[in-house]
Design a protein around this motif. Sequence first.
Motif, mmCIF file in Angstrom:
data_model
loop_
_atom_site.group_PDB
_atom_site.id
_atom_site.type_symbol
_atom_site.label_atom_id
_atom_site.label_comp_id
_atom_site.label_asym_id
_atom_site.label_seq_id
_atom_site.Cartn_x
_atom_site.Cartn_y
_atom_site.Cartn_z
ATOM 1 N N THR A 216 0.833 -1.198 0.000
ATOM 2 C CA THR A 216 0.000 0.000 0.000
ATOM 3 C C THR A 216 0.872 1.254 0.000
ATOM 4 O O THR A 216 2.013 1.240 0.446
ATOM 5 C CB THR A 216 -0.918 0.041 1.233
ATOM 6 O OG1 THR A 216 -0.124 -0.127 2.406
ATOM 7 C CG2 THR A 216 -1.967 -1.035 1.170
ATOM 8 N N TYR B 50 -5.081 0.582 4.578
ATOM 9 C CA TYR B 50 -6.152 0.765 3.612
ATOM 10 C C TYR B 50 -7.464 0.751 4.377
ATOM 11 O O TYR B 50 -7.513 0.372 5.550
ATOM 12 C CB TYR B 50 -6.120 -0.315 2.518
ATOM 13 C CG TYR B 50 -6.395 -1.722 3.007
ATOM 14 C CD1 TYR B 50 -7.702 -2.188 3.174
ATOM 15 C CD2 TYR B 50 -5.349 -2.598 3.296
ATOM 16 C CE1 TYR B 50 -7.959 -3.472 3.620
ATOM 17 C CE2 TYR B 50 -5.600 -3.891 3.746
ATOM 18 C CZ TYR B 50 -6.903 -4.318 3.903
ATOM 19 O OH TYR B 50 -7.154 -5.596 4.350
ATOM 20 N N MET C 27 -11.758 -0.372 4.171
ATOM 21 C CA MET C 27 -12.659 -1.288 3.485
ATOM 22 C C MET C 27 -13.983 -1.351 4.227
ATOM 23 O O MET C 27 -14.012 -1.402 5.459
ATOM 24 C CB MET C 27 -12.032 -2.691 3.427
ATOM 25 C CG MET C 27 -12.842 -3.701 2.647
ATOM 26 S SD MET C 27 -12.018 -5.318 2.552
ATOM 27 C CE MET C 27 -12.194 -5.881 4.246
ATOM 28 N N ARG D 216 -6.618 3.919 -6.433
ATOM 29 C CA ARG D 216 -5.867 2.671 -6.241
ATOM 30 C C ARG D 216 -6.632 1.756 -5.279
ATOM 31 O O ARG D 216 -6.919 2.134 -4.145
ATOM 32 C CB ARG D 216 -4.478 2.977 -5.683
ATOM 33 C CG ARG D 216 -3.500 1.823 -5.757
ATOM 34 C CD ARG D 216 -2.092 2.335 -5.460
ATOM 35 N NE ARG D 216 -1.087 1.327 -5.730
ATOM 36 C CZ ARG D 216 -0.557 0.525 -4.810
ATOM 37 N NH1 ARG D 216 -0.948 0.623 -3.544
ATOM 38 N NH2 ARG D 216 0.356 -0.363 -5.132
ATOM 39 N N TYR D 217 -6.977 0.558 -5.744
ATOM 40 C CA TYR D 217 -7.787 -0.357 -4.936
ATOM 41 C C TYR D 217 -7.381 -1.802 -5.214
ATOM 42 O O TYR D 217 -6.699 -2.109 -6.191
ATOM 43 C CB TYR D 217 -9.288 -0.155 -5.224
ATOM 44 C CG TYR D 217 -9.710 -0.598 -6.604
ATOM 45 C CD1 TYR D 217 -10.096 -1.911 -6.849
ATOM 46 C CD2 TYR D 217 -9.716 0.288 -7.676
ATOM 47 C CE1 TYR D 217 -10.465 -2.332 -8.116
ATOM 48 C CE2 TYR D 217 -10.090 -0.116 -8.942
ATOM 49 C CZ TYR D 217 -10.462 -1.433 -9.156
ATOM 50 O OH TYR D 217 -10.833 -1.840 -10.408
ATOM 51 N N GLN E 85 -18.696 -1.230 -9.371
ATOM 52 C CA GLN E 85 -18.318 -0.040 -8.612
ATOM 53 C C GLN E 85 -18.713 1.195 -9.411
ATOM 54 O O GLN E 85 -18.459 1.272 -10.609
ATOM 55 C CB GLN E 85 -16.815 0.011 -8.365
ATOM 56 C CG GLN E 85 -16.282 -1.083 -7.453
ATOM 57 C CD GLN E 85 -14.885 -0.747 -6.997
ATOM 58 O OE1 GLN E 85 -14.705 0.059 -6.094
ATOM 59 N NE2 GLN E 85 -13.897 -1.364 -7.616
ATOM 60 N N TRP F 53 -2.302 -4.323 -6.979
ATOM 61 C CA TRP F 53 -3.220 -3.211 -6.775
ATOM 62 C C TRP F 53 -3.551 -2.616 -8.135
ATOM 63 O O TRP F 53 -2.710 -2.557 -9.030
ATOM 64 C CB TRP F 53 -2.581 -2.163 -5.869
ATOM 65 C CG TRP F 53 -2.520 -2.597 -4.448
ATOM 66 C CD1 TRP F 53 -1.581 -3.416 -3.875
ATOM 67 C CD2 TRP F 53 -3.440 -2.276 -3.407
ATOM 68 N NE1 TRP F 53 -1.861 -3.616 -2.558
ATOM 69 C CE2 TRP F 53 -2.993 -2.922 -2.231
ATOM 70 C CE3 TRP F 53 -4.597 -1.491 -3.352
ATOM 71 C CZ2 TRP F 53 -3.666 -2.812 -1.021
ATOM 72 C CZ3 TRP F 53 -5.264 -1.377 -2.148
ATOM 73 C CH2 TRP F 53 -4.800 -2.037 -0.996
ATOM 74 N N LEU G 70 -18.904 3.882 -2.111
ATOM 75 C CA LEU G 70 -17.845 2.876 -2.154
ATOM 76 C C LEU G 70 -18.470 1.491 -2.105
ATOM 77 O O LEU G 70 -19.619 1.333 -1.679
ATOM 78 C CB LEU G 70 -16.880 3.060 -0.989
ATOM 79 C CG LEU G 70 -15.749 4.092 -1.194
ATOM 80 C CD1 LEU G 70 -16.295 5.495 -1.315
ATOM 81 C CD2 LEU G 70 -14.736 4.005 -0.069
ATOM 82 N N ILE H 245 -13.920 -4.135 -0.974
ATOM 83 C CA ILE H 245 -12.872 -3.589 -1.833
ATOM 84 C C ILE H 245 -11.922 -2.790 -0.942
ATOM 85 O O ILE H 245 -12.364 -1.939 -0.168
ATOM 86 C CB ILE H 245 -13.447 -2.665 -2.930
ATOM 87 C CG1 ILE H 245 -14.411 -3.430 -3.821
ATOM 88 C CG2 ILE H 245 -12.331 -2.031 -3.751
ATOM 89 C CD1 ILE H 245 -13.775 -4.431 -4.752
ATOM 90 N N ARG H 246 -10.630 -3.073 -1.054
ATOM 91 C CA ARG H 246 -9.623 -2.352 -0.272
ATOM 92 C C ARG H 246 -9.233 -1.071 -1.014
ATOM 93 O O ARG H 246 -8.772 -1.133 -2.147
ATOM 94 C CB ARG H 246 -8.394 -3.237 -0.063
ATOM 95 C CG ARG H 246 -8.687 -4.467 0.782
ATOM 96 C CD ARG H 246 -7.495 -5.384 0.909
ATOM 97 N NE ARG H 246 -7.456 -6.341 -0.178
ATOM 98 C CZ ARG H 246 -6.710 -7.453 -0.172
ATOM 99 N NH1 ARG H 246 -5.938 -7.724 0.853
ATOM 100 N NH2 ARG H 246 -6.738 -8.274 -1.194
ATOM 101 N N TYR H 247 -9.436 0.083 -0.376
ATOM 102 C CA TYR H 247 -9.113 1.367 -0.975
ATOM 103 C C TYR H 247 -7.847 1.928 -0.328
ATOM 104 O O TYR H 247 -7.753 2.032 0.887
ATOM 105 C CB TYR H 247 -10.274 2.349 -0.807
ATOM 106 C CG TYR H 247 -11.514 1.917 -1.556
ATOM 107 C CD1 TYR H 247 -11.586 2.052 -2.945
ATOM 108 C CD2 TYR H 247 -12.603 1.352 -0.887
ATOM 109 C CE1 TYR H 247 -12.719 1.641 -3.638
ATOM 110 C CE2 TYR H 247 -13.734 0.954 -1.584
ATOM 111 C CZ TYR H 247 -13.780 1.098 -2.958
ATOM 112 O OH TYR H 247 -14.908 0.686 -3.641
ATOM 113 N N ASP H 248 -6.890 2.311 -1.170
ATOM 114 C CA ASP H 248 -5.574 2.739 -0.697
ATOM 115 C C ASP H 248 -5.402 4.256 -0.811
ATOM 116 O O ASP H 248 -5.333 4.957 0.192
ATOM 117 C CB ASP H 248 -4.505 2.002 -1.509
ATOM 118 C CG ASP H 248 -3.094 2.316 -1.070
ATOM 119 O OD1 ASP H 248 -2.896 2.761 0.070
ATOM 120 O OD2 ASP H 248 -2.159 2.110 -1.873
#
Length: 194
Positions: A50, A55, A57, A89-90, A105, A138, A165, A169-172
């Motif tokens: 990351t 991150y 989520m 970036r996810y 999304q 990523w 969102l 989903i992992r959001y960075d």
Amino acid sequence: AVDRRGNESALSDRVDAPIPARPYPPQQLELCFDQATVSGKLERLQAAGTHAKQYVMIPEKAAEAEVAAVSVSWEINIEHAGKHYFWLRYLPKGKAAEREAAVRQDITVLLDGKKMTTLVRGMTDLSTPDNNIRPEFWTWDRPIDFDLVGVELPAGKHTLTLKELTKAIRYDVLLITDEPAFRPKDGRLRQTSY
């Protein structure tokens, strides 16, 4: 000669027509999700690769009302008015073999409460057992039509907000730049299909 920002050189009888110098250096804002002001139910977790220390989520088991209540905001300063380009970036949660073929999304970007653009816009292409893209990649996504879509932003201090969102989903980071030629050097660029 015309550059990507639409700046045009003077007419010339000569073959050489220099592109006008940029009046100021490019701006690049990297907004980390773990430093955002958060509304609603979001987990902050750590993972390798990351940009941010953590991150964020929305938990997989979150109810639809909880998902709808989530938003993240940053106070930003746009140095120069003009077209800006958004890069998100996810990384989807879980290993490739555990994922569904795609997740939808449609993340709304607001500036001072006014909608500016939509990120991801449609089905997120994920790894599947038959198409096993490495799960640690990523992904960078950006508004794109035939070409990269620029969003007109006014100069000054503003509140930038992301809503809608998607859970699991992992959001960075969200990166904003006024340089149309910018491309991230890490991760992969999303193969866009709507």
